[in-house]
Design a protein around this motif. Structure first.
Motif, PDB file in Angstrom:
ATOM      1  N   PHE A  60       9.121 -19.168 -32.050  1.00 44.07           N
ATOM      2  CA  PHE A  60      10.308 -18.402 -32.441  1.00 44.07           C
ATOM      3  C   PHE A  60      11.303 -18.312 -31.285  1.00 44.07           C
ATOM      4  N   ALA A  61      10.798 -18.021 -30.106  1.00 45.96           N
ATOM      5  CA  ALA A  61      11.678 -17.808 -28.956  1.00 45.96           C
ATOM      6  C   ALA A  61      12.361 -19.082 -28.494  1.00 45.96           C
ATOM      7  N   THR A  62      11.811 -20.249 -28.814  1.00 40.83           N
ATOM      8  CA  THR A  62      12.388 -21.510 -28.341  1.00 40.83           C
ATOM      9  C   THR A  62      12.983 -22.352 -29.466  1.00 40.83           C
ATOM     10  N   ALA A  63      13.088 -21.784 -30.665  1.00 46.82           N
ATOM     11  CA  ALA A  63      13.656 -22.523 -31.804  1.00 46.82           C
ATOM     12  C   ALA A  63      15.124 -22.860 -31.552  1.00 46.82           C
ATOM     13  N   GLU A  64      15.612 -23.874 -32.220  1.00 46.36           N
ATOM     14  CA  GLU A  64      17.002 -24.296 -32.065  1.00 46.36           C
ATOM     15  C   GLU A  64      17.943 -23.337 -32.785  1.00 46.36           C
ATOM     16  N   ALA A  86       8.413 -10.995 -27.173  1.00 47.04           N
ATOM     17  CA  ALA A  86       8.047 -12.400 -26.989  1.00 47.04           C
ATOM     18  C   ALA A  86       8.532 -13.297 -28.121  1.00 47.04           C
ATOM     19  N   GLY A  87       8.734 -12.763 -29.305  1.00 48.57           N
ATOM     20  CA  GLY A  87       9.250 -13.573 -30.404  1.00 48.57           C
ATOM     21  C   GLY A  87      10.727 -13.859 -30.293  1.00 48.57           C
ATOM     22  N   ILE A  88      11.393 -13.206 -29.348  1.00 48.85           N
ATOM     23  CA  ILE A  88      12.833 -13.388 -29.160  1.00 48.85           C
ATOM     24  C   ILE A  88      13.150 -14.108 -27.864  1.00 48.85           C
ATOM     25  N   ALA A  89      12.432 -13.782 -26.800  1.00 49.64           N
ATOM     26  CA  ALA A  89      12.792 -14.296 -25.483  1.00 49.64           C
ATOM     27  C   ALA A  89      11.569 -14.708 -24.687  1.00 49.64           C
ATOM     28  N   LEU A 112      16.655 -17.041 -24.207  1.00 49.97           N
ATOM     29  CA  LEU A 112      16.533 -16.831 -25.634  1.00 49.97           C
ATOM     30  C   LEU A 112      17.555 -17.682 -26.348  1.00 49.97           C
ATOM     31  N   ARG A 113      17.345 -17.826 -27.634  1.00 51.42           N
ATOM     32  CA  ARG A 113      18.270 -18.578 -28.465  1.00 51.42           C
ATOM     33  C   ARG A 113      18.696 -17.677 -29.600  1.00 51.42           C
ATOM     34  N   ALA A 114      19.950 -17.789 -30.000  1.00 52.16           N
ATOM     35  CA  ALA A 114      20.482 -16.907 -31.037  1.00 52.16           C
ATOM     36  C   ALA A 114      21.542 -17.625 -31.844  1.00 52.16           C
ATOM     37  N   GLU A 115      21.627 -17.286 -33.093  1.00 53.56           N
ATOM     38  CA  GLU A 115      22.676 -17.822 -33.960  1.00 53.56           C
ATOM     39  C   GLU A 115      23.989 -17.078 -33.718  1.00 53.56           C
ATOM     40  N   ARG A 116      23.880 -15.780 -33.364  1.00 49.27           N
ATOM     41  CA  ARG A 116      25.053 -14.945 -33.060  1.00 49.27           C
ATOM     42  C   ARG A 116      24.785 -14.208 -31.752  1.00 49.27           C
ATOM     43  N   LEU A 117      25.854 -13.819 -31.080  1.00 52.25           N
ATOM     44  CA  LEU A 117      25.719 -13.095 -29.813  1.00 52.25           C
ATOM     45  C   LEU A 117      26.096 -11.626 -29.922  1.00 52.25           C
ATOM     46  N   ASP A 118      26.659 -11.193 -31.045  1.00 51.76           N
ATOM     47  CA  ASP A 118      27.235  -9.856 -31.147  1.00 51.76           C
ATOM     48  C   ASP A 118      26.234  -8.719 -30.934  1.00 51.76           C
ATOM     49  N   TRP A 119      24.966  -8.947 -31.151  1.00 49.93           N
ATOM     50  CA  TRP A 119      23.941  -7.922 -30.983  1.00 49.93           C
ATOM     51  C   TRP A 119      23.464  -7.786 -29.541  1.00 49.93           C
ATOM     52  N   LEU A 120      23.637  -8.819 -28.754  1.00 50.67           N
ATOM     53  CA  LEU A 120      23.043  -8.866 -27.416  1.00 50.67           C
ATOM     54  C   LEU A 120      23.680  -7.911 -26.404  1.00 50.67           C
ATOM     55  N   PRO A 121      24.999  -7.687 -26.392  1.00 50.69           N
ATOM     56  CA  PRO A 121      25.549  -6.718 -25.432  1.00 50.69           C
ATOM     57  C   PRO A 121      24.937  -5.320 -25.579  1.00 50.69           C
TER      58      PRO A 121
END
Length: 157
Positions: A60-64, A86-89, A112-121
């Protein structure tokens, strides 16, 4: 053909993990998406190393995804894992840390990999730890915008 060596429950779903015999690599599939399964003759050896649950979380953490994010965060593994499981990063020591205890604060590289960045800040703010954004630059802009909004709200009488 999947040489399955683990079934794992994660976030309300069931996953099977194993080696894809055709390509020779680990694969993870959601069980509810498998339409048909049958056993085949033969046997195989389960791989040495991380167990099935860790393999699923690592997948999960390394998915494209659209964004590849790299950060350095100063803190303990537990402080960071409380917000970035661990499932995220993935986490690794940044710089010399041989033999350090997990409870020792230090700089850790977080990927980590994410489809969107808006949640990360918001997640980074909730960590309340020093951090450095290595990439992407778009995340730096989003963090700055959140900081500006917070500072503006804090100044209101």
């Amino acid at each position: 053909t999947l040489h399955a060596y683990g079934i794992v429950a994660h976030a309300g779903r069931w996953y099977v993990t194993g080696k894809d015999a055709r390509i020779g690599e680990d694969r993870t599939f959601r069980l509810d998406r498998i339409a048909e399964a049958r056993t085949r003759p033969g046997s195989f050896e389960a791989p040495v190393g991380p167990g099935p649950a860790q393999r699923v979380l690592s997948a999960f953490a390394t998915a494209e995804y659209r964004y590849e994010v790299t950060l350095r965060i100063h803190g303990t593994v537990e402080q960071i894992r409380a917000h970035l499981p661990a499932g995220i990063a993935t986490l690794e020591d940044h710089g010399p840390a041989a033999g350090q205890d997990r409870a020792t604060e230090r700089w850790l590289r977080v990927e980590l990999r994410a489809e969107r960045l808006d949640w990360l800040p918001r997640v980074l703010a909730s960590l309340d730890r020093p951090f450095v954004i290595e990439r992407p630059d778009e995340l730096r802009d989003l963090v700055t915008a959140l900081a500006d909004r917070l500072a503006s709200c804090a100044r209101r009488a």
